[in-house]
Design a protein around this motif. Structure first.
Motif, PDB file in Angstrom:
ATOM      1  N   GLY A 107       0.797  -1.234   0.000  1.00  0.00           N
ATOM      2  CA  GLY A 107       0.000   0.000   0.000  1.00  0.00           C
ATOM      3  C   GLY A 107       0.824   1.276   0.000  1.00  0.00           C
ATOM      4  O   GLY A 107       1.651   1.474   0.877  1.00  0.00           O
ATOM      5  N   PRO A 108       0.561   2.169  -0.981  1.00  0.00           N
ATOM      6  CA  PRO A 108       1.161   3.506  -0.944  1.00  0.00           C
ATOM      7  C   PRO A 108       0.289   4.478  -0.154  1.00  0.00           C
ATOM      8  O   PRO A 108       0.727   5.572   0.202  1.00  0.00           O
ATOM      9  N   THR A 109      -0.950   4.093   0.146  1.00  0.00           N
ATOM     10  CA  THR A 109      -1.943   4.889   0.870  1.00  0.00           C
ATOM     11  C   THR A 109      -3.172   3.990   1.034  1.00  0.00           C
ATOM     12  O   THR A 109      -3.190   2.878   0.507  1.00  0.00           O
ATOM     13  N   ASN A 110      -4.186   4.423   1.797  1.00  0.00           N
ATOM     14  CA  ASN A 110      -5.242   3.473   2.161  1.00  0.00           C
ATOM     15  C   ASN A 110      -6.683   3.926   1.918  1.00  0.00           C
ATOM     16  O   ASN A 110      -7.602   3.427   2.573  1.00  0.00           O
ATOM     17  N   GLU A 111      -6.912   4.860   1.023  1.00  0.00           N
ATOM     18  CA  GLU A 111      -8.294   5.320   0.802  1.00  0.00           C
ATOM     19  C   GLU A 111      -9.238   4.162   0.476  1.00  0.00           C
ATOM     20  O   GLU A 111     -10.350   4.073   1.005  1.00  0.00           O
ATOM     21  N   GLN A 136       1.250   3.310   9.857  1.00  0.00           N
ATOM     22  CA  GLN A 136       1.671   2.064   9.199  1.00  0.00           C
ATOM     23  C   GLN A 136       2.680   2.372   8.097  1.00  0.00           C
ATOM     24  O   GLN A 136       2.661   3.464   7.513  1.00  0.00           O
ATOM     25  N   TRP A 137       3.525   1.407   7.812  1.00  0.00           N
ATOM     26  CA  TRP A 137       4.516   1.560   6.740  1.00  0.00           C
ATOM     27  C   TRP A 137       3.835   1.585   5.382  1.00  0.00           C
ATOM     28  O   TRP A 137       2.861   0.858   5.150  1.00  0.00           O
ATOM     29  N   LYS A 138       4.368   2.446   4.526  1.00  0.00           N
ATOM     30  CA  LYS A 138       3.871   2.576   3.155  1.00  0.00           C
ATOM     31  C   LYS A 138       5.027   2.281   2.217  1.00  0.00           C
ATOM     32  O   LYS A 138       6.198   2.398   2.609  1.00  0.00           O
ATOM     33  N   PHE A 139       4.706   1.953   0.983  1.00  0.00           N
ATOM     34  CA  PHE A 139       5.763   1.794  -0.020  1.00  0.00           C
ATOM     35  C   PHE A 139       5.398   2.557  -1.279  1.00  0.00           C
ATOM     36  O   PHE A 139       4.298   2.400  -1.805  1.00  0.00           O
ATOM     37  N   ARG A 140       6.320   3.415  -1.726  1.00  0.00           N
ATOM     38  CA  ARG A 140       6.166   4.085  -3.022  1.00  0.00           C
ATOM     39  C   ARG A 140       7.502   3.945  -3.727  1.00  0.00           C
ATOM     40  O   ARG A 140       8.539   4.359  -3.202  1.00  0.00           O
ATOM     41  N   ASP A 141       7.461   3.346  -4.910  1.00  0.00           N
ATOM     42  CA  ASP A 141       8.705   3.066  -5.619  1.00  0.00           C
ATOM     43  C   ASP A 141       9.186   4.342  -6.302  1.00  0.00           C
ATOM     44  O   ASP A 141       9.149   4.471  -7.526  1.00  0.00           O
ATOM     45  N   GLU A 142       9.617   5.296  -5.465  1.00  0.00           N
ATOM     46  CA  GLU A 142      10.057   6.609  -5.946  1.00  0.00           C
ATOM     47  C   GLU A 142      11.164   6.443  -6.988  1.00  0.00           C
ATOM     48  O   GLU A 142      12.057   5.612  -6.821  1.00  0.00           O
TER      49      GLU A 142
END
Ligand code: 5CA
Length: 436
Positions: A107-111, A136-142
């Motif tokens: 998840g990059p966010t949780n909407e 919570q930890w998020k992941f975005r493959d910047e």
């Protein structure tokens, strides 16, 4: 904590990969270890700071009426297909397939997920408003993870989601989060300024970024310098009351991360302040952007079903550790504000093994622990010069220095890290000064 038993791997040299002060100091102070590009392990000292930041945000969320939950890091792709964001999100989303060939994502966010939870249980306006949040930890493959925890790929976020029966109440929920953000950042010792913002992949048409001013910030900011003098609501703020006046005060003056031309048109030259800033939080109000396609409806007083009106509110918890250091450091190291310091006091023993020194250190350590000051006792055999450098580097608010020469005349030394002020006092006077 006794340093002889702790794990504090400080580095003597400046790490070559660190381009900004916070990244360099977090590595040197043994707070952080890079495990992959944009992915970090939090070592004990760093983890203590992270927990302090998180706790302040949690307390202010709770005070504002939000309720804590914990959602998983992995989410089903099908959920994101319901909102249409699975394909839109692009390469920043880390996509995973499990052994049953089911598509998942980190998840990059949780909407989507919170909307799914909401629609499963809440059906009537009588159960509103609701604001649910998690940390919570998020992941975005910047594309370009950089500056340590400032732009990571895996990062810790507080994200809250508000649900209301209509637009007016939705705006009131937005205002509550706006005020909670002003309070959270101020409690941490940061001056954060809300600025009008674009909404990007989250959506909606009302959004503010909360920006900490710092030379190394990623965004250029244009603001009216009078914003820096506005009062932040105190603990007694009434979250059940009307907060639109507070929000109006904080949004009246010009502050934005773009549009220099409009800025110059709207702000007198004497009030202009152009700077750089770090975005530590962002608030969004997007109405039914998710609730409509995902059919998260509630019945109103008239018995008619309508999509809930939603907003979402993020705080970059791990980014804040870096932003705090950008805002509070000097040549010698970090200068933690009291509220987020990993330990409250460093007790430096100048001669471990000396009976009088050991006894004074132990009694100071016990008294400070009892007073909830979380002391770190440097009881190692290192040379005094090295001990002082480490204490300055890790930036604890107070240093209590205890050595045989002072004790012979009944005194110790007390140093305040932020000002550099040193005082020679009796031990009980020093303890009283720390415990205030
Ligand atoms: N769903 C909304 C609000 S809950 C959301 O995701 N908002 S956000 O994209 O603005 O992120 C919220 C905060 O997370 C940002 O203000 C920033 O402080 C932090 N953040 C975003 N990306 C990163 C990153 N790559 N590294 C560290 N922190 C980040």
């Amino acid at each position: 904590m006794r340093l002889s038993r702790y794990f504090l791997p400080v580095l003597k040299q400046n790490p070559a990969e660190a381009q900004i002060a916070s990244h360099r100091l977090m590595l040197r102070a043994g707070m952080l270890r890079q495990e992959a590009a944009g992915i970090y392990a939090w070592l004990p000292l760093g983890f203590r700071v992270l927990r302090k930041i998180e706790q302040i945000v949690r307390e202010e969320m709770d005070r504002a009426g939000a309720i804590e939950v914990l959602m998983p890091t992995l989410q089903l792709a099908d959920l994101w297909r319901e909102s249409g964001r699975y394909d839109d999100y692009g390469a920043e989303m880390l996509r995973i397939t499990d052994r049953h060939e089911r598509e998942l994502l980190y998840g990059p966010t949780n909407e989507e997920m919170i909307t799914e939870i909401f629609r499963a249980y809440i059906k009537s306006y009588k159960e509103l408003p609701k604001n649910l949040y998690h940390i919570q930890w998020k992941f975005r493959d910047e594309q370009r993870p950089r500056f340590g925890v400032m732009r990571g790929r895996e990062f810790l976020m507080k994200d809250a989601y508000s649900f209301d029966v209509d637009d007016e109440r939705g705006q009131a929920s937005y205002n509550r989060m706006f005020v909670a953000y002003l309070r959270s950042f101020q409690r941490m010792g940061l001056q954060a300024v809300p600025m009008r913002a674009e909404t990007g992949p989250i959506g909606g048409d009302l959004s503010h970024e909360f920006i900490v001013l710092a030379q190394t910030g990623e965004s250029a900011v244009f603001l009216d310098r009078r914003m820096l003098e506005l009062p932040v609501p105190g603990e007694e703020v009434d979250y059940d009351g009307d907060l639109s006046g507070v929000v109006a005060d904080w949004t009246r003056l010009y502050a934005a991360t773009e549009d220099a031309a409009r800025y110059e048109a709207e702000t007198a030259e004497a009030d202009r302040l152009t700077a750089r800033g770090i975005e530590v939080g962002q608030t969004f109000y997007f109405g039914d952007k998710y609730s409509k396609p995902m059919k998260a409806n509630v019945s109103g007083p008239d018995g008619v079903d309508r999509p809930a009106q939603m907003g979402s509110y993020g705080v970059g918890i791990s980014r804040l550790a870096g932003a705090l250091i950008e805002a509070h450091h000097d040549e010698a190291g970090i200068i933690w504000p009291d509220a987020v310091a990993p330990f409250g006091v460093g007790v430096v023993s100048l001669r471990p093994g000396d009976k009088a020194v050991d006894a004074a250190c132990e009694s100071a350590y016990a008294a400070l622990t009892r007073a909830g000051k979380e002391p770190l006792l440097d009881d190692t055999d290192d040379r005094p010069g090295g001990k002082f450098a480490t204490m300055d580097l890790i930036g604890l608010p107070w240093q209590l220095i205890i050595g045989p020469r002072g004790l012979a005349t009944g005194v110790v030394e007390l140093k305040r890290r932020a000002t550099g002020e040193r005082r020679t006092l009796k031990l009980d006077e020093a303890l009283a000064a720390i415990c205030g």
